[in-house]
Design an enzyme around this catalytic site. Structure first.
Site, PDB file in Angstrom:
ATOM      1  N   HIS A   1       1.732  13.570   1.716  1.00 44.20           N
ATOM      2  CA  HIS A   1       1.668  12.117   1.909  1.00 44.20           C
ATOM      3  C   HIS A   1       2.840  11.538   2.676  1.00 44.20           C
ATOM      4  O   HIS A   1       3.783  10.977   2.098  1.00 44.20           O
ATOM      5  CB  HIS A   1       1.484  11.349   0.591  1.00 44.20           C
TER       6      HIS A   1
ATOM      7  N   THR B   1      -6.586   7.631   9.427  1.00 46.17           N
ATOM      8  CA  THR B   1      -6.302   6.266   9.890  1.00 46.17           C
ATOM      9  C   THR B   1      -5.026   6.270  10.734  1.00 46.17           C
ATOM     10  O   THR B   1      -4.597   5.230  11.232  1.00 46.17           O
ATOM     11  CB  THR B   1      -6.171   5.298   8.701  1.00 46.17           C
TER      12      THR B   1
ATOM     13  N   ARG C   1       1.185   3.741  -5.240  1.00 41.11           N
ATOM     14  CA  ARG C   1       0.975   5.180  -5.013  1.00 41.11           C
ATOM     15  C   ARG C   1       1.483   6.053  -6.162  1.00 41.11           C
ATOM     16  O   ARG C   1       1.240   7.258  -6.168  1.00 41.11           O
ATOM     17  CB  ARG C   1       1.711   5.607  -3.732  1.00 41.11           C
TER      18      ARG C   1
ATOM     19  N   SER D   1       0.826  -1.211   0.000  1.00 46.07           N
ATOM     20  CA  SER D   1       0.000   0.000   0.000  1.00 46.07           C
ATOM     21  C   SER D   1       0.863   1.265   0.000  1.00 46.07           C
ATOM     22  O   SER D   1       0.330   2.366  -0.144  1.00 46.07           O
ATOM     23  CB  SER D   1      -0.975   0.001   1.178  1.00 46.07           C
ATOM     24  N   HIS D   2       2.176   1.134   0.166  1.00 45.84           N
ATOM     25  CA  HIS D   2       3.048   2.314   0.080  1.00 45.84           C
ATOM     26  C   HIS D   2       4.120   2.159  -0.992  1.00 45.84           C
ATOM     27  O   HIS D   2       5.103   2.881  -1.003  1.00 45.84           O
ATOM     28  CB  HIS D   2       3.660   2.627   1.446  1.00 45.84           C
TER      29      HIS D   2
ATOM     30  N   ARG E   1       5.186 -14.116  17.026  1.00 43.88           N
ATOM     31  CA  ARG E   1       6.335 -13.632  16.254  1.00 43.88           C
ATOM     32  C   ARG E   1       6.524 -12.183  16.637  1.00 43.88           C
ATOM     33  O   ARG E   1       5.620 -11.569  17.221  1.00 43.88           O
ATOM     34  CB  ARG E   1       6.092 -13.772  14.756  1.00 43.88           C
ATOM     35  N   LEU E   2       7.674 -11.636  16.344  1.00 45.87           N
ATOM     36  CA  LEU E   2       7.865 -10.217  16.621  1.00 45.87           C
ATOM     37  C   LEU E   2       7.353  -9.412  15.433  1.00 45.87           C
ATOM     38  O   LEU E   2       7.490  -9.849  14.287  1.00 45.87           O
ATOM     39  CB  LEU E   2       9.349  -9.904  16.853  1.00 45.87           C
TER      40      LEU E   2
ATOM     41  N   ARG F   1      -5.991   2.546   5.108  1.00 48.10           N
ATOM     42  CA  ARG F   1      -6.780   2.972   3.947  1.00 48.10           C
ATOM     43  C   ARG F   1      -6.326   2.275   2.669  1.00 48.10           C
ATOM     44  O   ARG F   1      -7.122   1.825   1.857  1.00 48.10           O
ATOM     45  CB  ARG F   1      -6.659   4.496   3.782  1.00 48.10           C
ATOM     46  N   GLY F   2      -5.001   2.229   2.500  1.00 44.74           N
ATOM     47  CA  GLY F   2      -4.459   1.607   1.283  1.00 44.74           C
ATOM     48  C   GLY F   2      -4.873   0.143   1.166  1.00 44.74           C
ATOM     49  O   GLY F   2      -5.181  -0.341   0.077  1.00 44.74           O
ATOM     50  N   GLU F   3      -4.899  -0.555   2.322  1.00 45.60           N
ATOM     51  CA  GLU F   3      -5.305  -1.966   2.295  1.00 45.60           C
ATOM     52  C   GLU F   3      -6.774  -2.076   1.899  1.00 45.60           C
ATOM     53  O   GLU F   3      -7.178  -2.992   1.179  1.00 45.60           O
ATOM     54  CB  GLU F   3      -5.090  -2.619   3.677  1.00 45.60           C
TER      55      GLU F   3
HETATM   56  P1  NDP Z   1      -0.746  -4.227   9.879  1.00 48.56           P
HETATM   57  O1  NDP Z   1      -2.008  -4.439  10.636  1.00 48.56           O
HETATM   58  O2  NDP Z   1      -0.530  -5.022   8.652  1.00 48.56           O
HETATM   59  O3  NDP Z   1       0.500  -4.485  10.828  1.00 48.56           O
HETATM   60  C1  NDP Z   1       0.687  -3.700  11.974  1.00 48.56           C
HETATM   61  C2  NDP Z   1       1.942  -4.108  12.696  1.00 48.56           C
HETATM   62  O4  NDP Z   1       1.707  -5.334  13.375  1.00 48.56           O
HETATM   63  C3  NDP Z   1       3.138  -4.339  11.789  1.00 48.56           C
HETATM   64  O5  NDP Z   1       4.285  -3.851  12.408  1.00 48.56           O
HETATM   65  C4  NDP Z   1       3.160  -5.864  11.650  1.00 48.56           C
HETATM   66  O6  NDP Z   1       4.454  -6.373  11.363  1.00 48.56           O
HETATM   67  C5  NDP Z   1       2.705  -6.280  13.022  1.00 48.56           C
HETATM   68  N1  NDP Z   1       2.083  -7.597  13.053  1.00 48.56           N
HETATM   69  C6  NDP Z   1       1.176  -8.105  12.179  1.00 48.56           C
HETATM   70  N2  NDP Z   1       0.816  -9.340  12.552  1.00 48.56           N
HETATM   71  C7  NDP Z   1       1.519  -9.630  13.675  1.00 48.56           C
HETATM   72  C8  NDP Z   1       1.600 -10.760  14.540  1.00 48.56           C
HETATM   73  N3  NDP Z   1       0.874 -11.844  14.310  1.00 48.56           N
HETATM   74  N4  NDP Z   1       2.427 -10.699  15.594  1.00 48.56           N
HETATM   75  C9  NDP Z   1       3.169  -9.604  15.845  1.00 48.56           C
HETATM   76  N5  NDP Z   1       3.140  -8.501  15.065  1.00 48.56           N
HETATM   77  C10 NDP Z   1       2.312  -8.509  13.996  1.00 48.56           C
HETATM   78  O7  NDP Z   1      -0.560  -2.671   9.554  1.00 48.56           O
HETATM   79  P2  NDP Z   1      -1.661  -1.582   9.180  1.00 48.56           P
HETATM   80  O8  NDP Z   1      -2.545  -2.173   8.145  1.00 48.56           O
HETATM   81  O9  NDP Z   1      -2.270  -1.044  10.409  1.00 48.56           O
HETATM   82  O10 NDP Z   1      -0.750  -0.440   8.526  1.00 48.56           O
HETATM   83  C11 NDP Z   1      -0.054  -0.735   7.323  1.00 48.56           C
HETATM   84  C12 NDP Z   1       0.837   0.422   6.954  1.00 48.56           C
HETATM   85  O11 NDP Z   1       0.059   1.515   6.531  1.00 48.56           O
HETATM   86  C13 NDP Z   1       1.737   0.934   8.054  1.00 48.56           C
HETATM   87  O12 NDP Z   1       3.030   1.044   7.525  1.00 48.56           O
HETATM   88  C14 NDP Z   1       1.202   2.309   8.395  1.00 48.56           C
HETATM   89  O13 NDP Z   1       2.162   3.272   8.767  1.00 48.56           O
HETATM   90  C15 NDP Z   1       0.589   2.702   7.083  1.00 48.56           C
HETATM   91  N6  NDP Z   1      -0.456   3.693   7.258  1.00 48.56           N
HETATM   92  C16 NDP Z   1      -0.244   4.966   6.821  1.00 48.56           C
HETATM   93  C17 NDP Z   1      -1.207   5.940   6.980  1.00 48.56           C
HETATM   94  C18 NDP Z   1      -0.975   7.348   6.564  1.00 48.56           C
HETATM   95  O14 NDP Z   1      -1.864   8.155   6.700  1.00 48.56           O
HETATM   96  N7  NDP Z   1       0.172   7.684   6.057  1.00 48.56           N
HETATM   97  C19 NDP Z   1      -2.475   5.628   7.611  1.00 48.56           C
HETATM   98  C20 NDP Z   1      -2.577   4.271   8.070  1.00 48.56           C
HETATM   99  C21 NDP Z   1      -1.596   3.344   7.891  1.00 48.56           C
HETATM  100  P3  NDP Z   1       4.786  -6.924   9.861  1.00 48.56           P
HETATM  101  O15 NDP Z   1       4.873  -5.698   8.998  1.00 48.56           O
HETATM  102  O16 NDP Z   1       6.056  -7.661  10.000  1.00 48.56           O
HETATM  103  O17 NDP Z   1       3.624  -7.810   9.476  1.00 48.56           O
END
Ligand code: NDP
Length: 335
Positions: free
Chosen positions: A119, A159, A51, A46-47, A302-303, A185-187
């Site tokens: 952005h 978001t 875009r 999504s990034h 997992r981390l 949002r992107g997702e």
């Molecule tokens: P996700 O829900 O996909 O993931 C959120 C975090 O949780 C990540 O660090 C992910 O690590 C971690 N995670 C996921 N599953 C697990 C698990 N089972 N155990 C431990 N950690 C886990 O992210 P979002 O959909 O909320 O956001 C996606 C991106 O969109 C982000 O980079 C965010 O900054 C961006 N965003 C930007 C916005 C803007 O306005 N600019 C607005 C909203 C979001 P991993 O990546 O390794 O899966």
């Protein structure tokens, strides 16, 4: 879905050429392409290239300055401001890195107000880069009003993501980066594009009705994760990335856009902490590792960032898959 396979180098060259052809100077084109391909490498689609057409539209509309020359200003001993000169965020973020590291090392803590830029995408590239310097970092940004306040029906908050990174010894940093909405949002847009359903917690329709159709959520409002708790975090992010640093609230950013659907203008707050200046400079790394080891002892854990780090190893070998519709859209913008 039909896709086009590209190497990371091909993706970078395509993005840089496309941006240069559509109004970016070399420094801005390189910084933006770096960030997009970094996202593709970590499979944060999504990034990534997704875009690119939107970024081009922002420049073609005349709102975004493709020749931005960000300026750094020291507002207080531990507060730095970078004015992005109306450009896209990556160049300003790049320029801000070294001053923030130096300021945090001097003071133990330093804050960076990134303003006047378009952005601010994912939070992890910045916080991870600071953790690679041995610092802890927190970053937040707002965007457009997509998320209803708890109990409400109208989109008001962005978001509003928050990123956090913690340095590790002999391992990549611990990083999490998450939206304060149930779904980024992107997702949601990608789910709509690809015809996938979304969880019922992702959002509501225009009359507050439950739905799993991303197109209906796009007409209505997204919801905070965990109900009112996520909504309060979104509110905190609005305040820190908006009024605190003299930048837009999400609703103001939308007013500024005036229905053009261009990239949002706004700011980002980053706070960096130098553990060497806190209570346990010699022990904090090992102490953090104890926590991570305890987490990973439990089956099913997992981390955060492990998925990204695994992808980061794979994509240089296997390349990336770009949906053919996106690839064609980008080709139509090339010289
Ligand atoms: P996700 O829900 O996909 O993931 C959120 C975090 O949780 C990540 O660090 C992910 O690590 C971690 N995670 C996921 N599953 C697990 C698990 N089972 N155990 C431990 N950690 C886990 O992210 P979002 O959909 O909320 O956001 C996606 C991106 O969109 C982000 O980079 C965010 O900054 C961006 N965003 C930007 C916005 C803007 O306005 N600019 C607005 C909203 C979001 P991993 O990546 O390794 O899966």
């Amino acid at each position: 879905m039909t896709t086009k396979n590209l190497t990371l180098a091909e993706a970078h060259a395509m993005a840089e050429t496309c941006l240069s052809h559509n109004g970016c100077d070399p420094a801005n084109a390189r910084a933006i392409a770096d960030r997009m391909v970094q996202a593709e490498q970590d499979e944060c689609l999504s990034h990534g290239l997704f875009r690119l057409p939107w970024y081009v539209s922002g420049m073609k509309s005349g709102r975004v300055n493709g020749h931005a020359k960000p300026k750094t200003e020291q507002l207080a001993p531990a507060v730095i401001k970078v004015d992005g000169d109306n450009g896209y965020a990556p160049l300003g973020q790049h320029i801000a890195h070294d001053p923030l590291v130096e300021c945090a090392r001097q003071n133990g803590i330093a804050a960076l107000a990134l303003t006047n830029m378009y952005h601010i995408a994912a939070m992890w590239p910045e916080v991870e880069a600071f953790a690679n310097e041995g610092l802890c970092a927190i970053a937040v940004t707002a965007s457009y009003p997509y998320v209803a306040p708890a109990g409400g029906l109208q989109a008001l908050f962005g978001t509003n993501p928050m990123g956090f990174a913690w340095p590790r010894k002999d391992a990549p940093p611990l990083v999490f980066d998450q939206a304060s909405s149930a779904m980024a949002r992107g997702e949601l847009q990608i789910a709509a594009r690809d015809g996938h359903k979304v969880p019922v917690t992702a959002g509501i329709g225009p009359k507050g009705e439950e739905t799993t159709d991303p197109n209906v959520v796009l007409e209505g409002a997204q919801l905070g994760f965990g109900g009112y708790k996520g909504a309060s975090l979104a509110m905190m992010v609005e305040l820190l990335a908006g009024p605190l640093i003299g930048e837009f609230l999400s609703i103001e950013s939308a007013e500024d856009d005036a229905g053009r659907n261009g990239p949002p203008k706004g700011g980002e707050l980053i706070i960096a902490l130098d553990p060497a200046k806190f209570g346990d400079p010699d022990g904090f790394l090992a102490h953090g590792e104890k926590l991570f080891a305890e987490i990973l002892k439990q089956d099913g854990t997992r981390l955060p960032a492990q998925r990204r780090f695994a992808a980061r190893q794979q994509t240089p070998i296997k390349g990336i898959s770009v949906p053919i519709s996106l690839y064609d859209d980008i080709q139509a913008l090339m010289p």
